[in-house]
Every structure is written in structure tokens, then in C-alpha cells.
Design a protein around this motif. Sequence first.
Motif, PDB file in Angstrom:
ATOM      1  N   THR A 191     -43.527   2.559  26.890  1.00  0.00           N
ATOM      2  CA  THR A 191     -43.305   2.784  28.330  1.00  0.00           C
ATOM      3  C   THR A 191     -42.431   1.683  28.955  1.00  0.00           C
ATOM      4  O   THR A 191     -41.894   1.865  30.033  1.00  0.00           O
ATOM      5  N   VAL A 217     -48.151   8.245  31.276  1.00  0.00           N
ATOM      6  CA  VAL A 217     -46.763   8.724  31.364  1.00  0.00           C
ATOM      7  C   VAL A 217     -46.121   8.182  32.652  1.00  0.00           C
ATOM      8  O   VAL A 217     -44.964   7.759  32.656  1.00  0.00           O
ATOM      9  N   VAL A 238     -37.790   7.661  29.999  1.00  0.00           N
ATOM     10  CA  VAL A 238     -38.470   8.961  30.113  1.00  0.00           C
ATOM     11  C   VAL A 238     -37.667   9.992  29.311  1.00  0.00           C
ATOM     12  O   VAL A 238     -38.224  10.755  28.513  1.00  0.00           O
ATOM     13  N   LYS A 269     -41.010  12.588  34.679  1.00  0.00           N
ATOM     14  CA  LYS A 269     -42.283  12.161  34.069  1.00  0.00           C
ATOM     15  C   LYS A 269     -43.279  13.324  34.049  1.00  0.00           C
ATOM     16  O   LYS A 269     -43.989  13.524  33.070  1.00  0.00           O
TER      17      LYS A 269
END
Length: 327
Positions: A191, A217, A238, A269
Amino acid sequence: MARILTGIQSSGQNGEVHLGNILGAIEPGIALSKKAENEAFFFIADLHSLTTVKDAGIRKENVYAVAAAWLAFGFDTEKNVFYRQSDVPEVCELTWHLNCFTPFPMLANAHSFKDKSDNLADINAGLFDYPVLMACDIILYDADFVPVGKDQKQHLEMTRDIASSFNHRYGETFVVPEALIDENVMLVPGTDGRKMSKSYDNYINIFLPDKALRKQVMKIETDSTPLEEPKNPDSCNVFALYQLLANETEVESMRKNYLGGNYGYGHAKQALFELIVKKYSLQRKKYWELMENKEQIDQLLSIGAEKAKAIAKPVLKRVREKLGFNV
Ligand code: ADP
Ligand code: TRP
């Protein structure tokens, strides 16, 4: 028949099996195991996890999480061998024997030891000896091929050194294994854009319940381009993750959205979250069924342990004989 063997550590504080493990190890491993010419030995490296996880409850739970992940992705435990490393303690005895043949400088030069000792507070001797235990995981089972990520390359080189120098000294004892490293398997980004890893707290665990998964996420780092403006898909975390999971049409459509403007990172996302839930719906369901039925996992692992022991014992016997121990 070729024997392929690989292990995943049951480390982490929460039984996390992340998208990097799935795309980098579990899916490719299962594809290899399905080939008629292969027999796969896949195990959960819980002895290795003791180098970092000291809480018995957490380690036990992590073993179930890793096992459930392999099973949820369809690993066939009848055709193959599926076991918990610690259920075959013969590996610890072999580790002792081979420790006495492993040059200290070889271990002192291991990248993973250097990385870990730079980053961890607890630098124990187990961490130092980790590559010898890993070598024994492999050669105790006469494995021919070991599919692993690039990060494990040096460990496999050490395994080959340890096995072949023993063979050289005592005559043919071990199969010298080959690493199967797919240089094309890209490292799944986390991430924060670094390699996704349990150690960096930047992972996405696809098995989490919807709400917690969505939260992971939503944590993906993005730049601050305003919603209305066009965005560059190729520099976005993403999009990078979406691209690994989506089909061509889906990727093209998201690319257009990025370039067109009026499409925010929040939308992207949300699309990624929905894709994970859709793509892995069967595996997520199966994972939770298994986690609620741990006796079934235990049962499969104990069948696997018996199969694994049947291979390990004669190999250890060969070593004991060569070294002059009572057999
Ligand atoms: P972690 O870095 O999270 O501790 P492990 O070292 O337990 O992961 O890795 C288990 C397996 O998953 C290894 O074969 C490794 O190569 C693969 N793997 C781990 N992280 C990734 C990633 N980000 N991308 C691709 N494969 C990965
Ligand atoms: N060291 C491996 C990892 O961190 C896990 C592992 C332990 C392993 N023993 C192994 C992998 C034997 C392949 C073969 O990913």
C-alpha cells in the motif's frame, strides 16, 4: 516424477497471508503441483516463525491461516504432501548435523540475516541459523526443485553448497536441489509502493472480512491530484494492484477513467476492493469455512506429516550412518 517443495513462514502478528504471498507463491506453486509429472511438498514453516513470533497462540493461529490459504486456493493434499514443519522434528536433528559443516562466514554474509538484524530488536541465534534449517527443509525430502521468490535465491545457493559439500566428503547422500525462480513474477507492491510484506505493515490480506479489507485498500498511498484532473495510471499504486488482478477490458477501462479526469483515487480504490471480493469470492468463502473447522485442517496436516516422515526418516538414516551415529 519431479519433487517440488516449498514453504511459507507462519510469521506476522495476525496470521496474515497477503496478496504478495498469493500471487508470488501460492498460485504459481499450485499450478506446478497440478502438473502430472510433479509431486509437491508444501509446508508451513512454523519453526522458522519462532525466530520472530514468540507467542504460542499467535503462532498456532498463523499456522491455520497459512494452511487455510493453501487449501482455499485448491491445493490437492491427496496427490501431494501438505504438512507443518514442526510435525517432522527430524529436520531439527539434520540441522544440527549440518550446522557442524556450515562455514560461519557463509551465514554471516547472508543478506536476509543482515536485513533482519538491521531491522529487528531481537537478533537471536535462530535468525542467524535460519538458512541451515531451510536447507534441511529441502534436502531432508530429496527435493528436486524449489519454487521461491527472488528474495530466497541466496538461501537456495547455500542449500546447494551445503548438500554438495557433504556429498563430496561422504559420498552421494543428498539430492542437490535447484531453485525455480520466475524472474518475470513481479514483486507485488504494498500500500506504500514498497514490496508488499508482513514486515512493513503495507499488505492487503484478501481473506479479511469486507469492512476490514476495504479499510486496507483505502490505505493505499496516492498523490494529491484533485478529483477533476487527469491522472497518470502508470505511477499509481492502486492502478498497479488493479492491473495485477483485472482482465484486459477492466484495465483499459480504468486507464481511460484515470486519463479522462473526474475520476478520483477513492473511485479506483473502491473498484479494486470490489474486484478482490469478486475475484476471490470462492477462496474467501472456503478460507472462512476452514478457519471455522480447524479440526479438518489438523486432520489434513497429520496425514501430511505421516507422508512427510516416511520420506524424511530414510534420508536422516543415511546421514546418521555416514556420520557414525547409532542407527
Ligand atoms: P513476507 O515478506 O510478507 O514475510 P514471506 O517471506 O513469508 O513474505 O514470503 C512467502 C512467499 O511469498 C515467498 O515465496 C515470497 O517470495 C513470496 N512473496 C512475499 N512477498 C511477495 C511480494 N510482495 N510479491 C511477490 N511474492 C512475494
Ligand atoms: N524462507 C522462506 C521464506 O521466508 C520460507 C521457507 C522456509 C522455505 N523453508 C523453506 C521456502 C524451504 C522454500 C523451501 O519465504
